[in-house]
Design a protein around this motif. Structure first.
Motif, PDB file in Angstrom:
ATOM      1  N   GLY A   1      20.937 -10.044   0.824  1.00 24.67           N
ATOM      2  CA  GLY A   1      21.090  -8.741   1.479  1.00 24.67           C
ATOM      3  C   GLY A   1      20.685  -7.594   0.571  1.00 24.67           C
ATOM      4  O   GLY A   1      20.100  -6.601   1.022  1.00 24.67           O
ATOM      5  N   THR A   4      16.899  -7.525   0.894  1.00 24.34           N
ATOM      6  CA  THR A   4      16.345  -7.135   2.197  1.00 24.34           C
ATOM      7  C   THR A   4      16.676  -5.687   2.547  1.00 24.34           C
ATOM      8  O   THR A   4      15.898  -5.037   3.236  1.00 24.34           O
ATOM      9  CB  THR A   4      16.847  -8.071   3.323  1.00 24.34           C
ATOM     10  OG1 THR A   4      18.278  -8.061   3.334  1.00 24.34           O
ATOM     11  CG2 THR A   4      16.344  -9.489   3.116  1.00 24.34           C
ATOM     12  N   ARG A   5      17.801  -5.172   2.055  1.00 22.21           N
ATOM     13  CA  ARG A   5      18.164  -3.780   2.370  1.00 22.21           C
ATOM     14  C   ARG A   5      17.195  -2.785   1.748  1.00 22.21           C
ATOM     15  O   ARG A   5      17.115  -1.644   2.161  1.00 22.21           O
ATOM     16  CB  ARG A   5      19.611  -3.478   1.931  1.00 22.21           C
ATOM     17  CG  ARG A   5      20.642  -3.832   2.994  1.00 22.21           C
ATOM     18  CD  ARG A   5      22.051  -3.355   2.636  1.00 22.21           C
ATOM     19  NE  ARG A   5      22.630  -4.130   1.545  1.00 22.21           N
ATOM     20  CZ  ARG A   5      23.279  -5.287   1.714  1.00 22.21           C
ATOM     21  NH1 ARG A   5      23.441  -5.795   2.920  1.00 22.21           N
ATOM     22  NH2 ARG A   5      23.768  -5.949   0.679  1.00 22.21           N
ATOM     23  N   GLN A   6      16.415  -3.228   0.744  1.00 20.11           N
ATOM     24  CA  GLN A   6      15.421  -2.340   0.123  1.00 20.11           C
ATOM     25  C   GLN A   6      14.085  -2.382   0.868  1.00 20.11           C
ATOM     26  O   GLN A   6      13.165  -1.639   0.540  1.00 20.11           O
ATOM     27  CB  GLN A   6      15.130  -2.789  -1.310  1.00 20.11           C
ATOM     28  CG  GLN A   6      16.297  -2.754  -2.256  1.00 20.11           C
ATOM     29  CD  GLN A   6      15.895  -3.387  -3.591  1.00 20.11           C
ATOM     30  OE1 GLN A   6      14.757  -3.286  -4.033  1.00 20.11           O
ATOM     31  NE2 GLN A   6      16.837  -4.060  -4.210  1.00 20.11           N
ATOM     32  N   ASP A  10      23.365  -5.832   9.093  1.00 18.41           N
ATOM     33  CA  ASP A  10      23.836  -5.171   7.860  1.00 18.41           C
ATOM     34  C   ASP A  10      22.891  -5.403   6.679  1.00 18.41           C
ATOM     35  O   ASP A  10      23.043  -4.792   5.631  1.00 18.41           O
ATOM     36  CB  ASP A  10      25.234  -5.695   7.496  1.00 18.41           C
ATOM     37  CG  ASP A  10      25.223  -7.210   7.314  1.00 18.41           C
ATOM     38  OD1 ASP A  10      24.773  -7.925   8.237  1.00 18.41           O
ATOM     39  OD2 ASP A  10      25.631  -7.689   6.241  1.00 18.41           O
ATOM     40  N   MET A  11      21.885  -6.283   6.840  1.00 18.06           N
ATOM     41  CA  MET A  11      20.946  -6.592   5.751  1.00 18.06           C
ATOM     42  C   MET A  11      19.618  -5.848   5.920  1.00 18.06           C
ATOM     43  O   MET A  11      18.667  -6.102   5.176  1.00 18.06           O
ATOM     44  CB  MET A  11      20.669  -8.103   5.725  1.00 18.06           C
ATOM     45  CG  MET A  11      21.914  -8.947   5.468  1.00 18.06           C
ATOM     46  SD  MET A  11      21.646 -10.694   5.877  1.00 18.06           S
ATOM     47  CE  MET A  11      20.657 -11.227   4.484  1.00 18.06           C
ATOM     48  N   VAL A  12      19.546  -4.963   6.925  1.00 18.64           N
ATOM     49  CA  VAL A  12      18.254  -4.340   7.267  1.00 18.64           C
ATOM     50  C   VAL A  12      18.336  -2.825   7.138  1.00 18.64           C
ATOM     51  O   VAL A  12      19.286  -2.203   7.629  1.00 18.64           O
ATOM     52  CB  VAL A  12      17.846  -4.734   8.714  1.00 18.64           C
ATOM     53  CG1 VAL A  12      16.548  -4.059   9.129  1.00 18.64           C
ATOM     54  CG2 VAL A  12      17.708  -6.253   8.833  1.00 18.64           C
ATOM     55  N   LYS A  13      17.332  -2.245   6.475  1.00 15.14           N
ATOM     56  CA  LYS A  13      17.244  -0.785   6.344  1.00 15.14           C
ATOM     57  C   LYS A  13      16.831  -0.192   7.694  1.00 15.14           C
ATOM     58  O   LYS A  13      15.918  -0.734   8.336  1.00 15.14           O
ATOM     59  CB  LYS A  13      16.196  -0.477   5.270  1.00 15.14           C
ATOM     60  CG  LYS A  13      15.976   0.973   4.973  1.00 15.14           C
ATOM     61  CD  LYS A  13      15.239   1.151   3.659  1.00 15.14           C
ATOM     62  CE  LYS A  13      13.725   1.101   3.837  1.00 15.14           C
ATOM     63  NZ  LYS A  13      13.003   1.433   2.587  1.00 15.14           N
TER      64      LYS A  13
END
Ligand code: NAP
Length: 283
Positions: free
Chosen positions: A196, A199-201, A218-221
């Motif tokens: 996460g 992937t959040r970046q 919750d892991m996605v921008k």
């Protein structure tokens, strides 16, 4: 935000129409693009895949040959068939359907395919060409993902792309293709400590794992582009990807559905590669 869908069926139709047109043009020069598909054994999924490949060839004017052999075929016999197809001028692309029975060394068979007929892009020469930026055939699934990104006008320069999965047929070539388009690329895999956090970046995420719900909202921008390569079954037995589609589509900017996303693009890029092989051989 609700993400826009990247419609793989629609894009595949557009690209196949272009293949059909270029095929017709090549035929006027006396060359019909030909694909040989070799299937060994009785794996039911493989039978469905090869049938779809042959049908797609026929629907778009390409010539196709389907060679089916029993699981007992020896490695030497298969290598002899590949050699014959290498020398057949009506065959421009050769695809040996994987997996092969355990007694056959699949890599040895793939390396026996002439690189100029390696339309699956799995030969070490094709992998080397992709690595070095030389002309060659790109593996169909990541190539299809690149076409999907192109179709939405996604300029990858300076973007952070995260690829989940590092297989030779999807994850690694995907990362190289994104890199060639000037993305900054991170490759994640089963030993990645905090998926996460990676992937959040990401501005672009490609999930190629083979496990449901590897990527959740919750892991996605917000606004990220999400390409789902995975093919899995949910509890009802329906086809689904690696991405929690219902959740992620509320956060992402663009998302591919499963089914109707990457799947139809894979066969389409096989047609494109076969046509290109024929065009190259025709000069
Ligand atoms: P694969 O060879 O099994 O590779 C899966 C990759 O996922 C591996 O690199 C593995 O890491 C990684 N992985 C496993 N669990 C993970 C986790 N929890 N977190 C992060 N990474 C993890 O599969 P593949 O051939 O690349 O295919 C991937 C998926 O795409 C499958 O569902 C396949 O059916 C699908 N696919 C679809 C198409 C299409 O046309 N739509 C075409 C090809 C494949 P390690 O390397 O550390 O084991």
């Amino acid at each position: 935000m609700t993400a826009q869908l990247i419609d793989g069926n629609a894009l595949a139709r557009t690209l196949r129409a272009d293949v059909a047109q270029r095929t017709a043009a090549l035929k006027t020069r006396g060359v019909t693009p030909g694909l040989a598909v070799v299937l060994v054994g009785e794996d039911p999924a493989s039978h469905v895949y090869v049938r779809n490949k042959v049908k797609a060839c026929e629907a778009n004017g390409l010539h196709s040959v389907l060679e089916k052999y029993p699981a007992e075929l020896s490695e030497a016999e298969l290598l002899a068939r590949v050699d014959a197809l290498n020398n057949d001028p009506t065959v421009h692309g050769i695809l040996v359907q994987l997996p092969l029975p355990a007694h056959i060394d699949a890599q040895k068979v793939i390396e026996a395919i002439a690189p100029e007929k390696d339309v699956d892009g799995f030969h070490v020469a094709s992998a080397g060409a992709l690595l070095t930026g030389a002309p060659g055939f790109w593996p169909c699934t990541p190539y299809g993902c690149m076409k999907m990104l192109e179709s939405i006008g996604c300029d990858l320069r300076g973007k952070h792309a995260v690829v989940i999965g590092r297989s030779n047929n999807v994850g690694k070539p995907m990362a190289l293709m994104l890199l060639a388009k000037n993305a900054t690329v991170t490759i994640c895999h089963s030993a990645t400590a905090d998926l996460g956090a990676m992937t959040r970046q990401a501005d672009v995420i490609v999930a190629a794992v083979g496990k449901r719900n590897v990527l959740t909202a919750d892991m996605v921008k917000p606004g990220a582009v999400v390409i789902d390569v995975g093919m899995n079954r949910n509890d009802e037995g329906k086809l689904c990807g690696d991405v929690d589609f219902a959740g992620v589509r509320e956060v992402a900017g663009w998302i591919t559905p499963v089914p109707g996303g990457v799947g139809p693009m894979t066969i389409t890029m096989l047609l494109v590669n076969t046509l290109e092989a024929a065009e190259r051989s025709a000069g």
